[in-house]
Design a protein around this motif. Structure first.
Motif, PDB file in Angstrom:
ATOM      1  N   GLU A   4      17.887  13.004  25.153  1.00 11.12           N
ATOM      2  CA  GLU A   4      18.085  14.379  24.918  1.00 11.12           C
ATOM      3  C   GLU A   4      17.700  14.700  26.116  1.00 11.12           C
ATOM      4  O   GLU A   4      18.291  15.601  27.228  1.00 11.12           O
ATOM      5  N   GLN A   5      16.583  14.398  27.001  1.00 12.16           N
ATOM      6  CA  GLN A   5      15.778  15.041  28.071  1.00 12.16           C
ATOM      7  C   GLN A   5      16.652  14.793  28.847  1.00 12.16           C
ATOM      8  O   GLN A   5      16.894  15.005  30.449  1.00 12.16           O
ATOM      9  N   PHE A   6      16.706  13.245  29.655  1.00  6.30           N
ATOM     10  CA  PHE A   6      17.715  11.979  30.017  1.00  6.30           C
ATOM     11  C   PHE A   6      19.084  11.191  29.658  1.00  6.30           C
ATOM     12  O   PHE A   6      18.651  10.569  29.476  1.00  6.30           O
ATOM     13  N   PRO A   7      20.010  12.322  29.574  1.00  2.15           N
ATOM     14  CA  PRO A   7      21.086  11.746  28.715  1.00  2.15           C
ATOM     15  C   PRO A   7      21.606  10.857  29.551  1.00  2.15           C
ATOM     16  O   PRO A   7      22.079   9.936  28.860  1.00  2.15           O
ATOM     17  N   GLY A  14       5.377   5.639  30.290  1.00  2.00           N
ATOM     18  CA  GLY A  14       4.788   6.987  30.039  1.00  2.00           C
ATOM     19  C   GLY A  14       6.355   8.162  30.626  1.00  2.00           C
ATOM     20  O   GLY A  14       5.277   8.964  31.124  1.00  2.00           O
ATOM     21  N   ALA A  15       7.138   8.199  30.323  1.00  2.00           N
ATOM     22  CA  ALA A  15       8.445   8.905  31.079  1.00  2.00           C
ATOM     23  C   ALA A  15       8.086  10.273  29.458  1.00  2.00           C
ATOM     24  O   ALA A  15       8.851  11.540  29.873  1.00  2.00           O
ATOM     25  N   GLY A  16       7.074  10.496  29.182  1.00  2.00           N
ATOM     26  CA  GLY A  16       7.605  11.348  28.406  1.00  2.00           C
ATOM     27  C   GLY A  16       6.886  12.348  28.278  1.00  2.00           C
ATOM     28  O   GLY A  16       6.264  13.531  28.019  1.00  2.00           O
ATOM     29  N   SER A  17       5.590  11.968  28.919  1.00  2.00           N
ATOM     30  CA  SER A  17       4.528  13.202  29.574  1.00  2.00           C
ATOM     31  C   SER A  17       4.129  12.792  30.888  1.00  2.00           C
ATOM     32  O   SER A  17       4.381  11.768  31.981  1.00  2.00           O
ATOM     33  N   GLY A  18       3.484  13.948  31.575  1.00  2.00           N
ATOM     34  CA  GLY A  18       3.095  14.037  32.936  1.00  2.00           C
ATOM     35  C   GLY A  18       3.594  13.316  34.026  1.00  2.00           C
ATOM     36  O   GLY A  18       4.565  13.800  34.490  1.00  2.00           O
ATOM     37  N   ILE A  19       3.023  11.844  34.882  1.00  2.00           N
ATOM     38  CA  ILE A  19       3.234  11.524  37.012  1.00  2.00           C
ATOM     39  C   ILE A  19       5.001  10.298  35.696  1.00  2.00           C
ATOM     40  O   ILE A  19       5.350  10.826  36.495  1.00  2.00           O
ATOM     41  N   GLY A  20       4.810  10.433  34.113  1.00  2.00           N
ATOM     42  CA  GLY A  20       5.973   9.360  34.181  1.00  2.00           C
ATOM     43  C   GLY A  20       7.275  10.614  34.298  1.00  2.00           C
ATOM     44  O   GLY A  20       8.619   9.844  34.443  1.00  2.00           O
ATOM     45  N   ALA A  21       6.801  11.230  33.410  1.00  2.00           N
ATOM     46  CA  ALA A  21       8.001  12.659  33.123  1.00  2.00           C
ATOM     47  C   ALA A  21       8.497  13.039  34.174  1.00  2.00           C
ATOM     48  O   ALA A  21       9.846  13.197  34.900  1.00  2.00           O
ATOM     49  N   ALA A  22       7.321  13.286  35.354  1.00  2.00           N
ATOM     50  CA  ALA A  22       7.547  13.841  36.836  1.00  2.00           C
ATOM     51  C   ALA A  22       8.695  12.869  37.493  1.00  2.00           C
ATOM     52  O   ALA A  22      10.099  12.977  38.586  1.00  2.00           O
ATOM     53  N   THR A  23       8.184  10.904  36.749  1.00  2.00           N
ATOM     54  CA  THR A  23       8.875  10.242  38.235  1.00  2.00           C
ATOM     55  C   THR A  23      10.568   9.866  37.468  1.00  2.00           C
ATOM     56  O   THR A  23      11.602  10.107  38.145  1.00  2.00           O
ATOM     57  N   ALA A  24      10.592  10.380  35.920  1.00  2.00           N
ATOM     58  CA  ALA A  24      11.898  10.544  35.070  1.00  2.00           C
ATOM     59  C   ALA A  24      12.725  11.809  35.935  1.00  2.00           C
ATOM     60  O   ALA A  24      13.880  11.373  36.416  1.00  2.00           O
ATOM     61  N   VAL A  75      13.933   2.120  25.262  1.00  4.64           N
ATOM     62  CA  VAL A  75      13.617   0.715  24.631  1.00  4.64           C
ATOM     63  C   VAL A  75      12.481   1.370  23.846  1.00  4.64           C
ATOM     64  O   VAL A  75      11.345   1.548  24.423  1.00  4.64           O
ATOM     65  N   VAL A  76      12.912   0.815  22.038  1.00  3.82           N
ATOM     66  CA  VAL A  76      11.805   1.257  21.365  1.00  3.82           C
ATOM     67  C   VAL A  76      10.162   0.332  21.244  1.00  3.82           C
ATOM     68  O   VAL A  76      10.323  -0.915  20.990  1.00  3.82           O
ATOM     69  N   ALA A  77       8.944   0.793  21.618  1.00  2.00           N
ATOM     70  CA  ALA A  77       7.896  -0.258  21.948  1.00  2.00           C
ATOM     71  C   ALA A  77       6.048   0.099  21.865  1.00  2.00           C
ATOM     72  O   ALA A  77       7.214   1.096  23.383  1.00  2.00           O
ATOM     73  N   ASP A  78       5.893  -0.024  21.283  1.00  2.00           N
ATOM     74  CA  ASP A  78       5.248   0.664  21.454  1.00  2.00           C
ATOM     75  C   ASP A  78       3.492   0.015  22.366  1.00  2.00           C
ATOM     76  O   ASP A  78       3.623  -1.625  21.667  1.00  2.00           O
ATOM     77  N   LEU A  79       2.801   0.595  23.521  1.00  2.00           N
ATOM     78  CA  LEU A  79       2.142  -0.855  24.583  1.00  2.00           C
ATOM     79  C   LEU A  79       0.910  -1.401  23.536  1.00  2.00           C
ATOM     80  O   LEU A  79       0.688  -1.846  23.816  1.00  2.00           O
ATOM     81  N   ALA A  80       1.044  -0.502  22.724  1.00  2.00           N
ATOM     82  CA  ALA A  80      -0.127  -1.257  21.966  1.00  2.00           C
ATOM     83  C   ALA A  80       0.208  -1.817  21.044  1.00  2.00           C
ATOM     84  O   ALA A  80      -0.923  -2.467  21.029  1.00  2.00           O
ATOM     85  N   GLU A  81       1.010  -3.113  21.172  1.00  2.00           N
ATOM     86  CA  GLU A  81       1.292  -3.452  20.349  1.00  2.00           C
ATOM     87  C   GLU A  81       2.144  -4.758  21.579  1.00  2.00           C
ATOM     88  O   GLU A  81       3.338  -5.155  21.498  1.00  2.00           O
ATOM     89  N   PRO A  82       1.428  -5.418  22.067  1.00  2.00           N
ATOM     90  CA  PRO A  82       2.204  -6.116  23.726  1.00  2.00           C
ATOM     91  C   PRO A  82       3.347  -7.452  22.808  1.00  2.00           C
ATOM     92  O   PRO A  82       3.983  -7.838  23.545  1.00  2.00           O
ATOM     93  N   ALA A  92       9.898   3.871  25.215  1.00  2.00           N
ATOM     94  CA  ALA A  92       9.218   5.184  23.804  1.00  2.00           C
ATOM     95  C   ALA A  92       8.520   4.477  23.050  1.00  2.00           C
ATOM     96  O   ALA A  92       9.136   3.484  23.049  1.00  2.00           O
ATOM     97  N   ARG A  93       7.494   4.996  22.705  1.00  2.00           N
ATOM     98  CA  ARG A  93       6.877   4.425  21.538  1.00  2.00           C
ATOM     99  C   ARG A  93       7.548   3.898  19.899  1.00  2.00           C
ATOM    100  O   ARG A  93       6.769   3.550  19.887  1.00  2.00           O
ATOM    101  N   ASP A  94       7.839   5.274  19.828  1.00  2.00           N
ATOM    102  CA  ASP A  94       8.993   5.412  18.447  1.00  2.00           C
ATOM    103  C   ASP A  94      10.218   6.110  18.995  1.00  2.00           C
ATOM    104  O   ASP A  94      10.600   6.703  19.404  1.00  2.00           O
ATOM    105  N   GLN A  95      10.965   6.213  17.950  1.00  2.00           N
ATOM    106  CA  GLN A  95      12.567   6.294  17.990  1.00  2.00           C
ATOM    107  C   GLN A  95      12.993   7.886  17.917  1.00  2.00           C
ATOM    108  O   GLN A  95      13.018   8.028  18.714  1.00  2.00           O
ATOM    109  N   HIS A  96      11.369   8.121  18.056  1.00  5.28           N
ATOM    110  CA  HIS A  96      11.791  10.057  17.616  1.00  5.28           C
ATOM    111  C   HIS A  96      11.256   9.934  19.054  1.00  5.28           C
ATOM    112  O   HIS A  96      12.060  11.475  19.792  1.00  5.28           O
TER     113      HIS A  96
END
Ligand SMILES: NC(=O)c1ccc[n+]([C@@H]2O[C@H](COP(=O)([O-])OP(=O)(O)OC[C@H]3O[C@@H](n4cnc5c(N)ncnc54)[C@H](OP(=O)(O)O)[C@@H]3O)[C@@H](O)[C@H]2O)c1
Length: 229
Positions: A43-46, A8-18, A51-58, A32-36
């Motif tokens: 870039e944000q956290f050099p 969840g580092a891409g947004s909200g609480i996860g981004a603040a934690t990162a 790890v690329v993985a979608d949590l919708a597909e455990p 991260a859910r995808d390569q993009h």
């Protein structure tokens, strides 16, 4: 220097934690859910690894974490990613229940299973970002609340099972936090959004750091966090 695996580092609480953990020099593995999204996070956290993985597909998590580059020791696994869709029970179709329970419950269970050896190796810490809705289910959020009630159960079983391995387990229950998720929910409920009565994501990240930094003779097992002084 501690090493953490964070979702969840891409947004909200996860981004603040990162941001907080990077600023203090800790090492991060970010899911991260995808390569993009992975490219954007690097870039944000050099200094982070992704790890690329979608949590919708455990079921695909094992393959994403396979290989020599997977983390061998983790001081913490921070389950912060989550989804919340508005829907009274009478209007919530199977797809909504499936998506909510998969991302909020089944994926954290599978990710925990896969990373337990690395956590045991470091006497690490598993933190589950739950919600006030994981203790008191509000109207219009039945699937979300059910996923968070179940996440509490997962945490409690895990805590008892992993005690001999000295893996600590914490559940954090924040009230409303000023994030894109909360803003979306307010729009969906047709409520005016007032960030001044919410926790900031930075405040929740600070609580997470406090949980992690607690001396190892004890565990903050459950942490309630409410807006306001
Ligand atoms: N905001 C609140 O008021 C509040 C209150 C209590 C608890 N919480 C909990 O806090 C946690 C974080 O919420 P937030 O408010 O920070 O939400 P947010 O801003 O919407 O961020 C959610 C994060 O989860 C990630 N995510 C969602 N589905 C994913 C998937 N299928 N695969 C990989 N990543 C996925 C998102 O990734 P993308 O960036 O790729 O979309 C995003 O980074 C959640 O567990 C939520 O239930 C929030």
């Amino acid at each position: 220097m501690a090493t953490h695996f964070l979702t969840g580092a891409g947004s909200g609480i996860g981004a603040a934690t990162a941001e907080l953990l990077t600023a203090r020099g800790d090492r991060l593995w970010l899911l991260a859910r995808d390569q993009h999204t992975a490219d954007r996070l690097r870039e944000q956290f050099p200094t982070c690894r992704t790890v690329v993985a979608d949590l919708a597909e455990p079921a695909a998590l094992a393959a994403a974490l396979a290989g020599p580059d997977a983390p061998a020791r983790l001081d913490s696994l921070l389950h912060v990613a989550g989804v919340a869709d508005w829907g009274p029970v009478g209007d919530s179709d199977h797809e909504l229940w499936d998506r909510t329970l998969t991302v909020n419950l089944l994926a954290p269970a599978e990710l925990t299973r896969l990373l337990l050896p690395a956590l045991r190796a470091a006497h690490g810490h598993v933190v589950f970002m739950n919600s006030g809705a994981g203790l008191h289910a509000p109207p219009g959020l039945g699937a979300y609340a059910a996923s968070k009630f179940a996440l509490k159960a997962l945490a409690e079983s895990l805590r008892a099972e992993e005690h001999p391995h000295r893996v600590r387990v914490t559940t954090v229950y924040p009230g409303e936090v000023d994030t894109p998720m909360q803003r979306r929910l307010h729009a969906r409920f047709q409520l005016e959004f007032d960030p001044s009565v919410c926790l900031t994501p930075q405040s929740v990240a600070s609580a997470l750091a406090t949980v992690l930094d607690h001396p190892h003779d004890g565990t903050m097992s459950d942490l309630m966090l409410r807006p306001g002084g």
